[in-house]
Design an enzyme around this catalytic site. Structure first.
Site, mmCIF file in Angstrom:
data_model
loop_
_atom_site.group_PDB
_atom_site.id
_atom_site.type_symbol
_atom_site.label_atom_id
_atom_site.label_comp_id
_atom_site.label_asym_id
_atom_site.label_seq_id
_atom_site.Cartn_x
_atom_site.Cartn_y
_atom_site.Cartn_z
ATOM 1 N N ARG A 196 -4.145 -2.103 11.262
ATOM 2 C CA ARG A 196 -4.262 -3.626 11.174
ATOM 3 C C ARG A 196 -4.551 -4.595 12.493
ATOM 4 O O ARG A 196 -5.003 -4.865 12.534
ATOM 5 C CB ARG A 196 -3.594 -4.616 9.887
ATOM 6 C CG ARG A 196 -4.699 -5.197 9.617
ATOM 7 C CD ARG A 196 -3.504 -6.367 8.496
ATOM 8 N NE ARG A 196 -3.413 -5.764 7.629
ATOM 9 C CZ ARG A 196 -1.958 -5.123 6.592
ATOM 10 N NH1 ARG A 196 -1.262 -4.985 7.437
ATOM 11 N NH2 ARG A 196 -2.304 -4.360 5.487
ATOM 12 N N GLU A 254 -8.856 0.459 12.321
ATOM 13 C CA GLU A 254 -9.282 -0.255 11.238
ATOM 14 C C GLU A 254 -9.217 -2.066 11.271
ATOM 15 O O GLU A 254 -10.279 -2.286 11.624
ATOM 16 C CB GLU A 254 -8.903 -0.614 9.883
ATOM 17 C CG GLU A 254 -7.105 -0.497 10.023
ATOM 18 C CD GLU A 254 -6.322 -0.878 8.037
ATOM 19 O OE1 GLU A 254 -7.259 -1.613 7.402
ATOM 20 O OE2 GLU A 254 -5.432 -0.367 8.111
ATOM 21 N N TYR A 270 -7.241 6.865 2.782
ATOM 22 C CA TYR A 270 -6.447 6.577 1.450
ATOM 23 C C TYR A 270 -5.860 8.120 1.397
ATOM 24 O O TYR A 270 -4.954 8.531 0.598
ATOM 25 C CB TYR A 270 -7.719 5.750 0.275
ATOM 26 C CG TYR A 270 -7.057 4.688 0.251
ATOM 27 C CD1 TYR A 270 -7.143 3.599 0.084
ATOM 28 C CD2 TYR A 270 -9.308 3.709 0.579
ATOM 29 C CE1 TYR A 270 -7.012 2.563 -0.297
ATOM 30 C CE2 TYR A 270 -9.928 2.665 0.103
ATOM 31 C CZ TYR A 270 -8.511 2.051 0.086
ATOM 32 O OH TYR A 270 -8.292 0.725 0.363
ATOM 33 N N ASP A 288 6.193 -5.140 5.830
ATOM 34 C CA ASP A 288 6.781 -7.309 6.469
ATOM 35 C C ASP A 288 6.486 -8.132 4.878
ATOM 36 O O ASP A 288 7.009 -9.362 4.776
ATOM 37 C CB ASP A 288 5.620 -8.134 7.252
ATOM 38 C CG ASP A 288 4.343 -8.208 7.858
ATOM 39 O OD1 ASP A 288 3.795 -7.602 6.418
ATOM 40 O OD2 ASP A 288 3.679 -8.462 8.035
ATOM 41 N N ARG A 325 -2.830 8.586 3.530
ATOM 42 C CA ARG A 325 -1.008 7.655 3.014
ATOM 43 C C ARG A 325 -0.857 7.841 1.919
ATOM 44 O O ARG A 325 0.220 7.407 1.322
ATOM 45 C CB ARG A 325 -1.931 5.955 2.759
ATOM 46 C CG ARG A 325 -3.058 5.475 1.664
ATOM 47 C CD ARG A 325 -3.063 4.123 2.076
ATOM 48 N NE ARG A 325 -3.585 3.685 0.493
ATOM 49 C CZ ARG A 325 -3.283 1.995 0.698
ATOM 50 N NH1 ARG A 325 -3.370 0.801 0.889
ATOM 51 N NH2 ARG A 325 -4.238 1.573 -0.802
ATOM 52 N N ASP A 345 1.980 1.734 9.694
ATOM 53 C CA ASP A 345 1.035 1.925 10.736
ATOM 54 C C ASP A 345 2.205 1.475 11.825
ATOM 55 O O ASP A 345 2.030 1.765 13.047
ATOM 56 C CB ASP A 345 0.607 0.115 10.981
ATOM 57 C CG ASP A 345 -0.843 -0.173 9.929
ATOM 58 O OD1 ASP A 345 -1.930 0.733 9.893
ATOM 59 O OD2 ASP A 345 -1.282 -0.956 9.428
ATOM 60 N N ARG A 375 0.541 -5.322 -4.769
ATOM 61 C CA ARG A 375 0.148 -6.181 -3.992
ATOM 62 C C ARG A 375 0.836 -7.969 -4.302
ATOM 63 O O ARG A 375 0.037 -7.583 -5.748
ATOM 64 C CB ARG A 375 -0.837 -6.226 -2.597
ATOM 65 C CG ARG A 375 -0.705 -5.196 -2.159
ATOM 66 C CD ARG A 375 -2.271 -5.097 -0.420
ATOM 67 N NE ARG A 375 -2.181 -3.925 -0.525
ATOM 68 C CZ ARG A 375 -1.569 -3.441 1.143
ATOM 69 N NH1 ARG A 375 -0.911 -4.292 1.730
ATOM 70 N NH2 ARG A 375 -1.927 -2.433 1.594
ATOM 71 N N GLY A 419 0.496 -0.978 -0.003
ATOM 72 C CA GLY A 419 -0.328 -0.074 -0.157
ATOM 73 C C GLY A 419 0.742 1.087 0.053
ATOM 74 O O GLY A 419 1.854 1.198 0.347
#
Length: 420
Positions: free
Chosen positions: A235, A289, A342, A160, A345, A190, A134, A68
């Site tokens: 997340r 989220e 969105y 990650d 970010r 995050d 992704r 993302g």
């Protein structure tokens, strides 16, 4: 934590100073005399080395951005290129397009040959000029392509999942005996990467999110029984919510993945929200989220293309639950629901993150030119370090509910003990 080196370093570095491999940074700098002594993890200090593995004049590097969006991606691309080009005199730098998919020539997107003119103003823009995606790539095909193009170094910029992919590239190249330096730059808005005190983009996200929370507060106080409900990124960790809450100081309820909460009952969230509305006639709620996932009915977990579990939409769930509850209590409320994820970010990096991006990128270049591979650049105790990819991929960072950070959130909101 020893780092793999591709071989003997034979070439003199053009950088005027150097750092020894013997310098180490401990994971824990707090000494508790009451605790039994134990062996602590220590990490190589990042920085330029006196000798290089790669001859800069015959070196070709590649950059790929994955996952993302996050503020600062273009800053990292620019600083990677400038350090390679100006400081080391590297022959050529390619920008692979569309994330890991761009390492597969079958997708039809030729990599971009980076130049000073191409990167001149990209740091002023959000997003990534290389594009992103992704999901994995066929590792054998990707390594074939890197070898065919004469790539000696690949920089993987991502979270990650991206770094796990980088580890696969490293292992496949090593299996073939191809000297490929794989160096990761950790990216997640995050801020949940282990061995990284602060990931790039996090402070920009906090700044942008705190403005949204202030606007939600304006909406809430402008009507009778106004409720501003904002869903932010997070997340598995609530660092963005926590940071924005403390920065804004207008939030009344902050809900994080690390701190479970109950909706119903006399000590539940809805009862506390009712008390707030009855006495103050407005409220601001911010939720990560990944918070409250246990409130949903258990069913099959879905994953995105990166292998991450897709969170159920806690924002919409809360909005519906609040509407239903207050209707049952015969209390009219006006809910303003905002999901700026969105927008946040895709913002350009602020000055604090721009500086951090630059230092992450230059540290990555120094490591790669010295022939170090299979690592990610970490950041602890105000120092940049080398972390083996396998170790970083095995851990996640989250907020300790007993930490100073969470206590600051409770103090700013006044919500006290979490809802049970």
């Amino acid at each position: 934590m020893n780092i793999t080196v591709l071989g003997e370093t034979k070439f003199a570095s053009p950088i005027g100073h150097s750092v020894s491999d013997d310098l180490r940074i401990p994971e824990n700098i707090i000494i508790d005399p009451a605790s039994p002594a134990k062996e602590e993890l220590t990490f190589e200090l990042a920085g330029p080395r006196a000798k290089l593995f790669f001859d800069p004049a015959n070196t070709r590097a590649g950059i790929v951005t994955c996952g993302g969006l996050c503020p600062g991606l273009n800053n990292v691309i620019r600083s990677l290129f400038l350090e390679l080009h100006h400081a080391y005199g590297v022959k050529e730098v390619l920008g692979f397009r569309g994330g890991y998919q761009g390492l597969d020539p079958a997708n039809g997107k030729e990599p971009i040959i980076l130049t000073p003119e191409f990167v001149h103003n990209i740091h002023k823009e959000g997003g990534t000029v290389l594009g992103t995606s992704r999901g994995p790539v066929n590792i054998q095909v990707a390594v074939d392509n890197l070898i065919l193009r004469g790539i000696n170094i690949i920089f993987t910029v991502g979270g990650d999942g991206t770094q796990r992919g980088g580890n696969e590239l490293f292992q496949e190249a090593r299996k073939r005996g191809h000297p490929l330096a794989v160096v990761g730059v950790p990216k997640t808005i995050d801020n949940d990467v282990a061995f990284v005190t602060r990931t790039f983009g996090y402070m920009t996200a906090v700044s942008e999110a705190s403005r949204v929370l202030s606007n939600a507060h304006n909406e809430a106080i402008s009507v009778q029984n106004g409720i501003g409900l904002v869903k932010l990124m997070g997340r598995n960790a609530g660092f963005v919510v926590a940071g924005a809450t403390v920065a804004c100081q207008d939030v009344n309820f902050a809900l994080l993945p690390e701190v479970p909460f109950k909706l119903d009952g006399p000590n539940g969230f809805l009862a506390a929200l009712k008390e707030r509305i009855v006495h103050r006639a407005h409220a601001v709620i911010v939720v990560a989220e990944g918070a409250g996932q246990d409130l949903f009915a258990a069913d099959e977990l879905k994953k995105d293309d990166s292998g991450n579990i897709k969170a159920k939409d806690i924002g919409l769930f809360l909005r519906e639950s609040i509407e239903k509850y207050f209707k049952g209590e015969n209390i009219p409320v006006v809910i303003r629901y905002i999901d700026p994820s969105y927008i946040v970010r895709s913002s350009a990096a602020n000055s604090e993150d721009a500086i951090l991006c630059d230092m992450f990128a230059r540290s990555a270049v120094h490591a790669a030119m010295a022939g170090k591979t299979g690592l990610v650049i970490g950041y602890m105790h105000d120092r940049f370090i080398h972390v083996p990819i396998e170790l970083l991929a095995s851990r996640k960072k989250s907020m300790d509910p007993h930490s100073f950070q969470w206590k600051a959130v409770q103090a700013a909101t006044g919500q006290g003990v979490q809802f049970k």
